[in-house]
Motif scaffolding. Structure first.
Motif, PDB file in Angstrom:
ATOM      1  N   GLU A   1     -26.614 -12.134 -16.794  1.00 37.52           N
ATOM      2  CA  GLU A   1     -27.184 -12.730 -18.011  1.00 37.52           C
ATOM      3  C   GLU A   1     -27.056 -14.255 -17.993  1.00 37.52           C
ATOM      4  O   GLU A   1     -26.993 -14.880 -19.057  1.00 37.52           O
TER       5      GLU A   1
ATOM      6  N   SER B   1     -22.731  -8.921 -26.729  1.00 35.84           N
ATOM      7  CA  SER B   1     -22.199  -7.681 -26.136  1.00 35.84           C
ATOM      8  C   SER B   1     -22.654  -7.461 -24.706  1.00 35.84           C
ATOM      9  O   SER B   1     -23.812  -7.713 -24.364  1.00 35.84           O
ATOM     10  N   HIS B   2     -21.719  -7.005 -23.892  1.00 36.84           N
ATOM     11  CA  HIS B   2     -22.012  -6.474 -22.562  1.00 36.84           C
ATOM     12  C   HIS B   2     -21.100  -5.267 -22.446  1.00 36.84           C
ATOM     13  O   HIS B   2     -19.956  -5.321 -22.882  1.00 36.84           O
ATOM     14  N   MET B   3     -21.610  -4.186 -21.854  1.00 42.76           N
ATOM     15  CA  MET B   3     -20.891  -2.914 -21.922  1.00 42.76           C
ATOM     16  C   MET B   3     -19.411  -3.007 -21.538  1.00 42.76           C
ATOM     17  O   MET B   3     -18.540  -2.709 -22.334  1.00 42.76           O
ATOM     18  N   ALA B   4     -19.133  -3.467 -20.327  1.00 40.56           N
ATOM     19  CA  ALA B   4     -17.740  -3.474 -19.884  1.00 40.56           C
ATOM     20  C   ALA B   4     -17.054  -4.791 -20.205  1.00 40.56           C
ATOM     21  O   ALA B   4     -15.847  -4.842 -20.410  1.00 40.56           O
ATOM     22  N   ASP B   5     -17.835  -5.853 -20.243  1.00 39.80           N
ATOM     23  CA  ASP B   5     -17.264  -7.183 -20.362  1.00 39.80           C
ATOM     24  C   ASP B   5     -17.780  -7.850 -21.628  1.00 39.80           C
ATOM     25  O   ASP B   5     -17.978  -7.191 -22.618  1.00 39.80           O
ATOM     26  N   ILE B   6     -17.983  -9.159 -21.580  1.00 39.63           N
ATOM     27  CA  ILE B   6     -18.381  -9.837 -22.813  1.00 39.63           C
ATOM     28  C   ILE B   6     -19.249 -11.044 -22.468  1.00 39.63           C
ATOM     29  O   ILE B   6     -19.016 -11.725 -21.463  1.00 39.63           O
TER      30      ILE B   6
END
Lengths: 167, 477
Positions: free
Chosen positions: A148, A37-42
């Motif tokens: 990341e 998970s990443h807030m806006a993206d992936i």
């Protein structure tokens, strides 16, 4: 870093339709991919016994963001070449080369082969032209980011490559 | 976010004191509730941006701020080129000049009968290229692409896509000056050859909406907005060309940082001095990317206008305004009573010029710039206006949307696309999207409460509420 530059490996056409569930790593399958998970993206992550394996799995994770890779026939090959001063930027270059190839050719990929020699990557991806009806692609990927971005090797010698992609 | 790490200046303004390598403080505009919900990464990234060379006044975060790459989404930062200021590809984002435009029609909600709504949804779905792998009706050769990159929306109108009057209601008159198309790579050009006039996917959309509520009658009158009026909003950007420019320059800036002696707190903050060959090349290419986005939205406007007039014969469809929310622009601002030329990055933030700005068309000048805030399927969008305080608050900037509250991954675990489409249909909202998984990833519940973001923006004086729009038809990729 990695294998020798015998590019004959890139000529091997991949096996199709294994039907295996490759989501989430397990102890019995060292070569795997997953999304995080990443807030806006992936986030995309690949692991494998070699750095090349990890890069191939990361590419597979990226395509799984778009659609189920099991739906994509590995019919058409595309070759990419890139080089970078470190393995992190090399991963970003590899993924961005695939994003550009998919965008330009209207393709989705499902199988990959990577050979890394020093700072150079020679890769091949197999896939097909996007079929909105059959692939039902969820989202296109704008770019592989430095967010990341991590390349590591654990105590058991397993390589891991990851970054966030902007969608 | 841990509120012990910030100091509260007012109901809607929070400061991160300048410590360590920070050259200026961080300023976050949000209510206490939004602050508590905001992720810690916004604190970290706002602080990191404050450490970049040449930053002026503060590193700002808007009420919809969330974790981005290097800069937070919802971040605003201005840099002085004469003080070593930088330009950052990450501070603009991969989708250069992604933005929103809203078209106002002369039709009212009562005219949108169920058969006409169905007909319009089908027609829009048919003519608007959307989704992965879609191509537009334009296929540009090398010279035509260069013309498009220099001409923006002006190029599109001159080729029959839209009306000359549209250009008065687009930032920069529809054409960003200072482009250097020669710095747009062949790869970027190839990706765009068949993509002009395409919507894309993800959070991009075309919505038919109606004016549900008016908060500021004077501004609404200036904008030509009436209660229960039908409007069309388009959210998209510079497509593959912008993505490629962003990827290439971010990569090059990351590799060149040490050569420019840039001590970056995070590699994602890859940047170059404005006054450097790399900085100037990026600015030239990025401005070409802005024109690509303006041309793209202009072609989509033409297609939407035609579709609307197919269903509502001879209907008027006029452009209210077009705003970009991923840009870096050279602007004049007052710093310590002196006019300074700064390079203002807005990453997921909208320019919000206050009343009297000479950059606004005369009819909007008395009330301020229309600020268009996109919602999500099933939730409201808003039209705001720049305020007298906009300039002093954050270089005339406001929020850009609701902002995500959870990841796409998490959203697909909570919602199913078919169920969402059916539920929205029961609310009178028709969704046309080729991917049900895409619908689930974009579930309205995956976003912050847009109403809370708008209230905070209004209270903070960044922009004031003018009208609320509710969706009737959603076309997504």
């Amino acid at each position: 870093m990695g294998k020798t530059a015998d590019h004959s490996d890139l000529q091997t056409r991949p096996e199709t339709g294994s039907g295996e569930n490759r989501v989430n790593p397990t102890g019995s399958r060292p070569q795997t991919w997953e999304l995080f998970s990443h807030m806006a993206d992936i986030g995309i992550r690949g692991t494998g016994p070699t750095l090349e394996d990890a890069f191939e799995e990361t590419a597979l994770a990226m395509c799984a963001v778009i659609t189920d890779p099991a739906l994509v026939r590995p019919d058409l090959p595309v070759e990419v070449h890139c080089s970078a001063p470190d393995s992190g930027l090399l991963l970003v270059d590899w993924l961005n080369s695939l994003i550009a190839a998919m965008s330009e050719r209207r393709m989705i990929f499902s199988h990959f082969k990577v050979i890394i020699t020093d700072d150079k990557l020679h890769g091949k991806a197999w896939g097909e032209i996007v079929s909105p009806q059959r692939h039902r692609p969820a989202v296109e990927i704008k770019g592989a980011t430095l967010t990341e971005l991590r390349i590591s090797r654990d105590a058991d010698g397993l390589w891991m490559a990851q970054c966030v992609v902007d969608v | 976010m841990d509120l012990h790490r910030v100091t509260r200046q007012s109901e809607t303004e929070w400061h991160i004191p300048a410590t360590g390598k920070m050259r200026v403080p961080g300023v976050i505009f949000a209510t206490e509730e939004l602050m508590r919900e905001m992720d810690e990464k916004v604190f970290e990234q706002t602080s990191n941006v404050a450490a970049l060379p040449g930053i002026v006044k503060a590193s700002f975060a808007m009420p919809d701020a969330h974790w981005g790459y290097g800069f937070p989404i919802g971040g605003v930062a201005a840099f002085d080129p004469d003080d070593g200021g930088i330009v950052s590809a990450g501070g603009v984002g991969y989708d250069i000049s992604c933005g929103v435009r809203t078209l106002i029609t002369d039709q009212r909600l009562d005219d949108m009968t169920p058969p006409r709504k169905n007909e319009l949804a089908n027609e829009l779905s048919r003519v608007i290229p959307a989704g992965v792998g879609s191509t537009g009706r334009l296929h540009l050769d090398e010279d035509e692409l260069t013309d498009m990159l220099q001409g923006g929306a002006q190029w599109a109108v001159s080729h029959g896509y839209g009306e000359p009057g549209d250009l008065h209601h687009i930032e920069e008159g529809g054409r960003m000056p200072g482009t250097q198309p020669e710095h747009v790579s062949q790869q970027a050009r190839k990706r765009m050859q068949n993509e002009v006039g395409t919507l894309g996917s993800g959070n991009h959309y075309l919505e038919v909406q109606y004016v549900a509520e008016i908060f500021d009658q004077a501004a609404a009158a200036a904008f030509g907005i009436l209660s229960r009026q039908i409007v069309i909003s388009i959210h998209c950007g510079s497509r593959g060309l912008g993505h490629q420019i962003g990827s290439e320059f971010l990569r090059e800036m990351a590799e060149s940082a040490s050569a420019y002696h840039l001590d970056l707190p995070d590699r994602e903050l890859a940047c170059a001095p404005i006054r450097s060959p790399l900085g100037e090349r990026y600015l030239g290419a990025m401005r070409a990317g802005i024109n690509c986005a303006l041309a793209n939205r202009q072609v989509l406007t033409h297609l939407a206008r035609q579709a609307f007039q197919t269903v509502f014969a001879a209907a008027s469809v006029q452009l209210l305004y077009d705003v970009s929310h991923n840009t870096c622009k050279e602007e004049c601002h007052q710093i310590d009573r002196t006019e300074s030329t700064l390079f203002v990055h807005r990453k997921g933030a909208t320019r919000a010029l206050g009343p009297g700005s000479p950059q606004l068309p005369p009819e909007y000048r008395p009330v301020g710039q229309p600020v268009l805030i996109g919602g999500t399927m099933g939730t409201a969008s808003y039209i705001l206006a720049g305020t007298e305080q906009s300039e002093a608050r954050a270089f005339s900037s406001a929020c850009h949307g609701a902002g995500r509250a959870m990841s796409r991954h998490a959203a697909t675990r909570l919602w199913k696309g078919r169920q969402l489409v059916d539920e929205l249909a029961k609310q009178g909202i028709l969704v046309k999207c080729p991917s049900l998984r895409g619908v689930a990833e974009e579930a309205p519940g995956a976003y912050k409460d847009v109403e809370a973001v708008i209230e905070a923006t209004d209270q903070a004086g960044l922009a004031r509420k003018v009208a609320k729009l509710l969706p009737l038809i959603v076309v997504k990729g």
